[in-house]
Design an enzyme around this catalytic site. Structure first.
Site, short mmCIF file in Angstrom:
data_model
loop_
_atom_site.label_atom_id
_atom_site.label_comp_id
_atom_site.label_asym_id
_atom_site.label_seq_id
_atom_site.Cartn_x
_atom_site.Cartn_y
_atom_site.Cartn_z
N ASP A 127 0.81 -1.22 0.00
CA ASP A 127 0.00 0.00 0.00
C ASP A 127 0.84 1.27 0.00
O ASP A 127 0.31 2.37 -0.08
CB ASP A 127 -0.93 -0.01 1.23
CG ASP A 127 -1.99 1.08 1.18
OD1 ASP A 127 -2.55 1.32 0.09
OD2 ASP A 127 -2.25 1.70 2.22
N SER B 113 -6.75 5.32 0.17
CA SER B 113 -7.07 4.01 -0.40
C SER B 113 -8.55 3.70 -0.16
O SER B 113 -9.06 3.91 0.94
CB SER B 113 -6.21 2.93 0.24
OG SER B 113 -4.83 3.21 0.07
N GLN C 71 -5.74 -1.84 -6.79
CA GLN C 71 -6.28 -0.92 -5.79
C GLN C 71 -6.98 0.24 -6.48
O GLN C 71 -6.53 0.71 -7.53
CB GLN C 71 -5.15 -0.37 -4.91
CG GLN C 71 -5.62 0.58 -3.82
CD GLN C 71 -4.46 1.18 -3.03
OE1 GLN C 71 -3.93 2.21 -3.39
NE2 GLN C 71 -4.07 0.50 -1.95
#
Length: 289
Positions: free
Chosen positions: A193, A213, A263
């Site tokens: 991430d 995110s 993502q």
């Protein structure tokens, strides 16, 4: 700096209930990779060792508060002969901030193929950020001193002209980690991430955006070590309506594709606050997704 083993260590409160500790950070929100990594640790803790995690799918529902602990509630969805599934809810102050499904699989035999790793400079040919004062003093590298992160300059990496946005990053954990494959998997979930959403900003340098995110999916394809060099080949095929889609392929030093990531993140333009709004109102707007 707090080590990744300490970050991923959870307190076992009750059957299928775990708690993550608070760790020092300069971030205003709990790092998404930390929540995802700890969620995966909690799921792994309820699965027999004969099963190996092969995928996770998570949604970031609310911004986490890094000053309070997070409780992880595991639901044993299915235990099958070849696959088993767990659902995890990460909770703060009685509200779910992140929800994740994780799937586990026993080893099978089948067809094999993979894309070739792109040609890039070796990590040793790129500077360590901690030796470059301007980089070492930045918030990003201060937050993750335990990670050796080396961005491949665009001019040193061949890119396809039909790709909208791309960046490639060498990464590894600086200290040697124990020989526990599940620790390396959960560490990679944490790592994944860090830079992925930033790929969407590559064609938009200087444009101020509010980023966060929104969801995160990973597939673990082959064995690897998070304390050895991994190439994170990242692209952002589309951005619009305040959201950006990003994806990444992770290779080990020998060119084996060890994981894949997708993502979507919030990338809306920063808005100037209305002069008539109260200070508290402005803070609430910027603090919510």
């Amino acid at each position: 700096m707090v080590g990744i083993e300490e970050i991923l260590a959870l307190e076992h409160l009750e059957k299928d209930i775990f708690r993550g500790a608070v760790h020092p950070t300069a971030l205003q929100r709990t790092f998404g990779g930390q929540v995802a990594g700890q969620s995966l640790v909690s799921a792994v803790s309820t699965v027999d060792e004969s099963y190996h995690v092969h995928s996770l799918h998570g949604y970031f529902l609310r911004p986490g508060n890094p000053k309070i602990p997070t409780v992880y509630l595991v639901d044993r969805i299915r235990d099958g002969r070849s696959f088993c599934t767990r659902r995890v809810n990460a909770v703060q102050d009685g509200k779910t901030i992140f929800t994740m499904s994780a799937s586990f699989h026993v080893d099978d035999e089948g067809i094999e193929h993979q894309d070739r790793m792109p040609s890039v400079p070796a990590p040793e040919d790129l500077p360590d950020a901690q030796t470059v004062p301007k980089l070492a003093e930045s918030q990003f590298y201060q937050e993750w001193k335990n990670w050796d992160i080396r961005i491949v300059p665009a001019e040193q990496s061949a890119s396809a002209p039909d790709l909208a946005a791309q960046q490639r990053v060498w990464m590894r954990y600086r200290e040697a980690l124990p020989d526990r494959p599940l620790l390396h998997i959960c560490t990679l979930a944490y790592l994944s991430d860090m830079t992925l959403l930033g790929t969407s900003k590559v064609p938009h340098r200087g444009v101020k955006t509010q980023t966060a995110s929104l969801d995160h999916a990973m597939w673990f394809l082959r064995p690897f070590r998070a304390d050895e060099w991994l190439l994170y080949d990242q692209t952002s095929p589309s951005a619009g309506f305040g959201r950006a889609l990003t994806q990444g392929r992770i290779y080990d030093r020998d060119g084996n594709m060890v994981a894949a990531v997708v993502q979507e993140g919030l990338t809306r333009l920063e808005r100037e606050p209305d002069s008539h709004e109260s200070k508290n109102s402005r803070e609430n707007k910027t603090g919510a997704v």
